[in-house]
Design a protein around this motif. Structure first.
Motif, PDB file in Angstrom:
ATOM      1  N   ASP A 211      66.942  86.395  42.927  1.00 55.16           N
ATOM      2  CA  ASP A 211      66.580  86.990  41.629  1.00 55.16           C
ATOM      3  C   ASP A 211      65.789  88.281  41.799  1.00 55.16           C
ATOM      4  O   ASP A 211      64.864  88.570  41.035  1.00 55.16           O
ATOM      5  CB  ASP A 211      65.762  85.996  40.794  1.00 55.16           C
ATOM      6  N   GLY A 212      66.126  89.052  42.834  1.00 57.03           N
ATOM      7  CA  GLY A 212      65.439  90.312  43.071  1.00 57.03           C
ATOM      8  C   GLY A 212      64.112  90.187  43.785  1.00 57.03           C
ATOM      9  O   GLY A 212      63.448  91.204  44.032  1.00 57.03           O
ATOM     10  N   HIS A 213      63.693  88.983  44.134  1.00 56.89           N
ATOM     11  CA  HIS A 213      62.438  88.774  44.843  1.00 56.89           C
ATOM     12  C   HIS A 213      62.721  88.557  46.332  1.00 56.89           C
ATOM     13  O   HIS A 213      63.552  87.736  46.686  1.00 56.89           O
ATOM     14  CB  HIS A 213      61.695  87.562  44.282  1.00 56.89           C
ATOM     15  N   THR A 214      61.995  89.283  47.172  1.00 55.56           N
ATOM     16  CA  THR A 214      62.113  89.153  48.619  1.00 55.56           C
ATOM     17  C   THR A 214      60.768  88.723  49.186  1.00 55.56           C
ATOM     18  O   THR A 214      59.750  89.374  48.940  1.00 55.56           O
ATOM     19  CB  THR A 214      62.544  90.478  49.264  1.00 55.56           C
ATOM     20  N   GLY A 215      60.761  87.626  49.931  1.00 58.65           N
ATOM     21  CA  GLY A 215      59.510  87.174  50.504  1.00 58.65           C
ATOM     22  C   GLY A 215      59.682  85.910  51.319  1.00 58.65           C
ATOM     23  O   GLY A 215      60.788  85.401  51.496  1.00 58.65           O
ATOM     24  N   ARG A 216      58.554  85.415  51.826  1.00 60.54           N
ATOM     25  CA  ARG A 216      58.535  84.207  52.645  1.00 60.54           C
ATOM     26  C   ARG A 216      58.351  82.974  51.758  1.00 60.54           C
ATOM     27  O   ARG A 216      57.606  83.002  50.784  1.00 60.54           O
ATOM     28  CB  ARG A 216      57.389  84.265  53.652  1.00 60.54           C
ATOM     29  N   VAL A 217      59.035  81.897  52.128  1.00 56.11           N
ATOM     30  CA  VAL A 217      58.855  80.630  51.427  1.00 56.11           C
ATOM     31  C   VAL A 217      57.507  80.061  51.856  1.00 56.11           C
ATOM     32  O   VAL A 217      57.323  79.672  53.007  1.00 56.11           O
ATOM     33  CB  VAL A 217      59.998  79.653  51.747  1.00 56.11           C
ATOM     34  N   ASP A 231      53.627  92.262  49.018  1.00 55.10           N
ATOM     35  CA  ASP A 231      52.406  92.759  48.381  1.00 55.10           C
ATOM     36  C   ASP A 231      51.511  91.623  47.909  1.00 55.10           C
ATOM     37  O   ASP A 231      50.631  91.818  47.074  1.00 55.10           O
ATOM     38  CB  ASP A 231      52.758  93.671  47.210  1.00 55.10           C
ATOM     39  N   GLU A 232      51.744  90.407  48.451  1.00 49.72           N
ATOM     40  CA  GLU A 232      50.942  89.213  48.205  1.00 49.72           C
ATOM     41  C   GLU A 232      51.146  88.609  46.817  1.00 49.72           C
ATOM     42  O   GLU A 232      50.436  87.681  46.434  1.00 49.72           O
ATOM     43  CB  GLU A 232      49.448  89.480  48.444  1.00 49.72           C
TER      44      GLU A 232
END
Length: 352
Positions: A211-217, A231-232
């Protein structure tokens, strides 16, 4: 029910009361001594093991087993004393399921902590993530079931709740439909969480794009997944979206990835020297793992050409920093060595 505990309703026989106090006190003292002795021996044996796993399990079980020993002592005293039997008959029906639930809850938490420790010391990062994900989901599921069953068993020992249960059983058909409709979201989340643990489309620590979000689980719950971005910020994504929709998992098997760096240059650019400088600079970078390092012209248009520099790294963070370093160095080198290769656009503003 509280009238049973009002001492004014009873004629106190002091010799019997003293006998009850002695019986209960002796039983509690024996139970405390046995509990302390057993745990002392168990802790000594646990200290001789190579890992602290046994110690973790014992610490989780220390408090519930102490109270279980107290309940056993009171039940034993009830066999030889009428006052102790009266006390045990009043609290035993509630204490037994509560203590069994507490012990089961502590066992779940203890084994989860032990398995988590083994996952942390594993050298296989992918296997450790897989194990941590299953531990987190299955331990929460087991905890929910233990608490649910314990509360149900305790409540059904109360006379008022028993009457409510009998009333509900009289209209079991309507009650089943109502409970089924109300519990549908919870059951859906529970099934989704179990499916997540079994199929493992993502794991704790995986880098995902959804959904356009990139990050760590960061965390996986029954109803949602927490994705921590660079960016936390934290994106809270429903668990069902990972099962019903397509998403990217950049670290499914490992973090070995290849990433591109694009340069859009003038057609007059000399590709040979650019490729040589790219290969020289890449060989000096400690973040490069040596798997991929190629420069190709991937597009040629009337006014520009596109050069794609593919690089690889052992981790996603190393790849990001390597791509940034290659991009910055190549643009700086082009400004000095081939300034004509850079595209220049002029912006004109009209005066009003």
């Amino acid at each position: 029910m509280l009238r049973e505990f009002d001492l004014l309703n009873y004629a106190i026989d002091w010799p019997e009361l003293v006998h009850a106090v002695i019986a209960i006190g002796v039983s509690l003292a024996i139970a405390a001594l046995v509990h302390r002795l057993v745990f002392s021996v168990a802790c000594r044996l646990a200290d001789r093991t190579e890992t602290p796993v046994d110690g973790l399990v014992l610490e989780r079980l220390r408090s519930p087993t102490r109270w279980a020993a107290t309940a056993i002592a009171l039940a034993m005293a009830a066999e030889v004393d009428a006052w102790a039997a009266w006390i045990w008959s009043s609290v035993g029906s509630l204490a037994v399921p509560a203590l069994l639930g507490w012990i089961a809850y502590s066992l779940v938490k203890a084994f989860a902590a032990a398995l988590e420790y083994r996952a942390e010391i594993s050298t296989n990062i992918a296997a450790a993530r897989s194990r941590r994900t299953r531990i987190a989901i299955l331990s929460r599921t087991a905890t929910f079931l233990v608490v649910f069953l314990t509360v149900g068993l305790v409540l059904f020992q109360l006379p008022g709740v028993k009457q409510v249960g009998a009333t509900l059983l009289a209209s079991a058909g309507l009650a089943a439909l109502a409970v089924g409709a109300a519990a549908q979201p919870a059951l859906k989340s529970l099934i989704a969480g179990l499916q997540m643990a079994i199929t493992e489309p993502l794991r704790l620590g995986d880098m995902v794009v959804i959904d356009g979000h990139t990050g760590r689980v960061e965390d996986i719950r029954m109803s949602f997944v927490v994705v921590r971005m660079w960016d936390e910020r934290a994106a809270i994504v429903p668990t069902s979206r990972f099962l019903d929709n397509t998403f990217e998992n950049w670290s499914r098997a490992s973090e070995l990835l290849t990433g591109p760096v694009y340069l859009h240059l003038d057609p007059a650019a000399e590709v040979g020297p650019i490729r040589a400088e790219f290969e020289r600079f890449l060989a000096e970078q400690p973040a490069w793992d040596g798997r991929t390092g190629k420069l190709l012209m991937t597009e040629a248009r009337a006014g520009s050409v596109e050069l794609r520099m593919a690089v690889s790294a052992a981790t996603i963070s190393d790849l990001f920093e390597l791509r940034a370093a290659v991009r910055e160095h190549m643009l700086d080198w082009l400004r000095r060595a081939q300034p004509a290769a850079l595209l220049h656009s002029s912006v004109t503003t009209g005066s009003s």
